[in-house]
Design a protein around this motif. Structure first.
Motif, PDB file in Angstrom:
ATOM      1  N   THR A 137      -3.432   4.579   7.110  1.00 41.74           N
ATOM      2  CA  THR A 137      -4.130   4.188   5.879  1.00 41.74           C
ATOM      3  C   THR A 137      -5.314   3.278   6.186  1.00 41.74           C
ATOM      4  O   THR A 137      -6.328   3.305   5.488  1.00 41.74           O
ATOM      5  CB  THR A 137      -3.159   3.490   4.914  1.00 41.74           C
ATOM      6  OG1 THR A 137      -2.019   4.318   4.722  1.00 41.74           O
ATOM      7  CG2 THR A 137      -3.812   3.229   3.570  1.00 41.74           C
ATOM      8  N   GLY A 147      -8.993   1.672   4.540  1.00 39.28           N
ATOM      9  CA  GLY A 147      -8.861   0.231   4.666  1.00 39.28           C
ATOM     10  C   GLY A 147     -10.070  -0.482   5.230  1.00 39.28           C
ATOM     11  O   GLY A 147     -10.311  -1.645   4.925  1.00 39.28           O
ATOM     12  N   ILE A 183      -0.819  -2.920   5.386  1.00 40.37           N
ATOM     13  CA  ILE A 183      -1.415  -1.589   5.451  1.00 40.37           C
ATOM     14  C   ILE A 183      -1.026  -0.914   6.770  1.00 40.37           C
ATOM     15  O   ILE A 183      -0.972  -1.563   7.818  1.00 40.37           O
ATOM     16  CB  ILE A 183      -2.957  -1.662   5.305  1.00 40.37           C
ATOM     17  CG1 ILE A 183      -3.571  -0.274   5.141  1.00 40.37           C
ATOM     18  CG2 ILE A 183      -3.594  -2.427   6.468  1.00 40.37           C
ATOM     19  CD1 ILE A 183      -5.025  -0.301   4.690  1.00 40.37           C
ATOM     20  N   ASP A 203       0.848  -1.191   0.000  1.00 35.09           N
ATOM     21  CA  ASP A 203       0.000   0.000   0.000  1.00 35.09           C
ATOM     22  C   ASP A 203       0.882   1.240   0.000  1.00 35.09           C
ATOM     23  O   ASP A 203       2.102   1.148  -0.126  1.00 35.09           O
ATOM     24  CB  ASP A 203      -0.943  -0.024   1.208  1.00 35.09           C
ATOM     25  CG  ASP A 203      -2.274   0.645   0.901  1.00 35.09           C
ATOM     26  OD1 ASP A 203      -2.267   1.850   0.600  1.00 35.09           O
ATOM     27  OD2 ASP A 203      -3.302  -0.039   0.952  1.00 35.09           O
TER      28      ASP A 203
END
Length: 622
Positions: free
Chosen positions: A449, A454, A445, A401
């Motif tokens: 984020t 997410g 992740i 990510d």
């Protein structure tokens, strides 16, 4: 007022505060992050509310509510954040606003720290929202204030599109006097205006078309941000906008070549009357701009509409590079070629005015390639390595990510197979699983984020019965963009202490199981956690929890002593270097009894995380 050296993003912040902005919201993203951080320093004085929203969409919607009540609002993001915000932005274009609403979308030519080189000017045209394009910090300061006036006059959001070099440039400016913002905003109910019914949108579309095609082009043609500099007898004529205008003017000054120049600071709606007068007078022009050929295409449309015979050079005929940043050097070389003066007196003048090289180029060694790496002591290194060990010899997909942890793709870790956009790691892993059910799918992740984009993917994974392991790299900050707070840190941008939002509880509520929290620097426990989670059916999670090395001391984390290599024990296998890639580790010139070079640890970089000592097969690191 005293003069100070002020950064472009600070100038934008000061312009907004001077204009009386009441609410500021955004999501961190280089090159725009410093705007909100600077505004927050003066929030007590101006009584401006400021927040880091969970993502750009939320920021626009928060600002929209305040704007409907009549407050002036500012939203900040980088260009890819505009993709996330596009849903409310497109609708706001039709519904309109009451209090002035300015959206900063900072573009990143290069790109220097982004996934794309997308151009906000095209989004402005697509969304039918006016756009201003500053060239300097001083102009950005002035443009922000005018953007608020423009927004309220036409009841529309307004884009201001600085680029990286404007955001991070410095200029000597007068520091304005800041006062408390009036708080007389009040929402007036009006469903005919604020509820987006199809009939209302249809009528507003007609109004917007009239504004953008008939009203604003004429107004912008008279804007003080658009400048014409004619040079009698010049055969060279240029059109430029943003930082490219500064490059152009500096190149012309160096070369001492006369030229006529049109600077366009209001790219959309395009100032047709002004541009038409310029191309009629000169017949042939070269356009300097970064990212897309936005000005150039508008000139082609204008010439076609007026049936003009005019030569337009730029990105389309490859006169100007079609990608990446421009620079004074690039612009200067293009001008020399257009002027037919390569190697001429003009070129010699340019060389004489350039700084002399530090040494003869033939004698200068070639600089080593220095790709970005995870910091020494970064917890992400332990997280990636644990997953790598736990899944050795298995068929896997590692979905990465946006963040520091994207650097997990670099060797020797080599642990990011994909990286698309924020939050896509979780959903892309689902795509791999549903296509290849025998593949072990992992998504990496960060904590910030996770909150930004997410959670939706996790819901989708559980609901649609995916089999995957979420690897949440919780380092207690938004590290990549400057260590901003987020809902899991327990503090807001207003400085208020709040309850931390628990990632494990969110996962539990959605239906993820098992949820295992582990310290990534405890390698054995971390490996076992990954094995346990990935062997479970459905959606599982391992939360690798350890603070970013840059904020650890602020959070009360005590650093252990730096590690040292026992030269008598080191066998020179270099496994610690080859497996971890920590920048504190290097190969020493010192050899062991068998003549093999031993490993050296840079004490100025080492944090004592202990990963290398756990990896060492002979326990030579203590």
């Amino acid at each position: 007022m005293p003069k100070q050296m002020i950064m472009g993003n600070q100038a934008i912040a000061l312009g907004a505060l001077k204009a009386g902005v009441k609410l500021v919201a955004g999501y961190p993203g280089t090159p725009s992050s410093e705007i909100i951080e600077f505004i927050s320093k003066y929030k007590d004085k101006t009584k401006t509310y400021v927040e880091w929203s969970v993502n750009e969409k939320a920021a626009v919607e928060v600002a929209a509510g305040a704007s409907y009540a009549g407050a002036r609002t500012l939203v900040t993001m980088k260009q890819v954040g505009l993709n996330v915000a596009s849903d409310p932005v497109m609708c706001l274009s039709y519904v309109g606003v009451k209090g002035g609403m300015v959206i900063i979308s900072a573009d990143d030519p290069g790109p220097i720290s982004s996934q794309t080189e997308q151009d906000t000017r095209n989004f402005a045209q697509y969304s039918k929202i006016p756009c201003l394009d500053p060239s300097t910090p001083q102009e950005a300061y002035e443009m922000i204030q005018e953007a608020f006036e423009l927004s309220e006059k036409y009841n529309t959001p307004v884009f201001v599109r600085p680029t990286t070099r404007v955001d991070h440039a410095y200029e000597s400016m007068e520091f304005p006097e800041l006062t408390e913002v009036s708080s007389n905003a009040e929402f007036t109910k009006d469903t005919q205006r604020w509820v987006i019914f199809p009939r209302t949108s249809f009528m507003n579309h007609k109004r917007i078309f009239e504004r953008n095609e008939s009203v604003l082009p004429g107004q912008f043609s008279k804007s003080r941000f658009n400048i014409v500099k004619n040079s009698e007898g010049s055969k060279l004529n240029f059109i430029a906008g943003g930082i490219s205008y500064c490059y152009l003017m500096e190149a012309l000054e160096i070369l001492k070549i006369p030229a006529s120049v049109l600077k366009i600071g209001t790219p959309y709606p395009f100032p047709k009357e002004l541009a038409l007068d310029f191309i009629k007078a000169h017949g042939e022009v070269t356009v300097f701009e970064e990212l897309d050929p936005f000005l150039e295409e508008n000139l082609f449309l204008l010439a076609g509409e007026k049936n003009l015979t005019v030569k337009i050079h730029g990105k389309k005929d490859r006169t100007v590079p079609e990608a990446g940043e421009l620079s004074v050097e690039i612009v200067k070389a293009i001008i020399e070629k257009l002027n037919g003066s390569s190697g001429s007196e003009a070129s010699k003048n340019a060389q004489s005015q350039s700084a002399a090289p530090l040494s003869n180029s033939a004698e200068s060694p070639e600089l080593p390639v220095r790709p970005p790496v995870l910091c020494a002591g970064c917890p992400h290194r332990g997280s990636f390595y644990a997953v790598k060990l736990a899944t050795k010899d298995k068929k896997t997909a590692y979905c990465g990510d946006i963040g520091c942890y994207t650097l997990g793709n670099a060797k020797p870790l080599d642990m990011c197979d994909t990286c698309l956009c924020m939050g896509a790691d979780i959903t892309m892993a689902q795509g791999f699983y549903h296509t290849e059910p025998d593949r072990l799918c992992f998504s990496f992740i960060g904590d910030s984020t996770f909150f930004a984009s997410g959670i939706t993917g996790v819901v989708n994974a559980v609901y649609n019965q995916s089999h995957q392991t979420l690897c949440i790299l919780d380092n207690s900050t938004t590290a990549m963009t400057g260590h901003q707070p987020h809902p899991g840190t327990g503090v807001t941008m207003m400085g208020q202490a709040v309850d931390k939002i628990s990632i494990p509880k969110i996962l539990e509520a959605v239906g993820v199981k098992p949820i295992i929290e582990v310290n990534p620097f405890n390698l054995e426990e971390a490996v076992n956690a990954v094995k346990e989670a990935s062997s479970a059916p459905g959606v599982s999670a391992v939360i690798f929890k350890s603070p970013c090395i840059s904020v650890a001391s602020k959070l009360g984390y005590k650093f252990p002593g730096t590690k040292k290599v026992d030269s008598a024990k080191c066998i020179g296998c270099q496994k610690c270097i080859k497996e971890l890639g920590c920048p504190a580790l290097s190969i020493s010139t010192q050899t062991n009894a068998n003549g093999k070079q031993i490993v050296n640890i840079d004490s100025s970089l080492c944090t004592g995380c202990s990963l290398c000592s756990q990896v060492c097969p002979v326990k030579a690191i203590d």
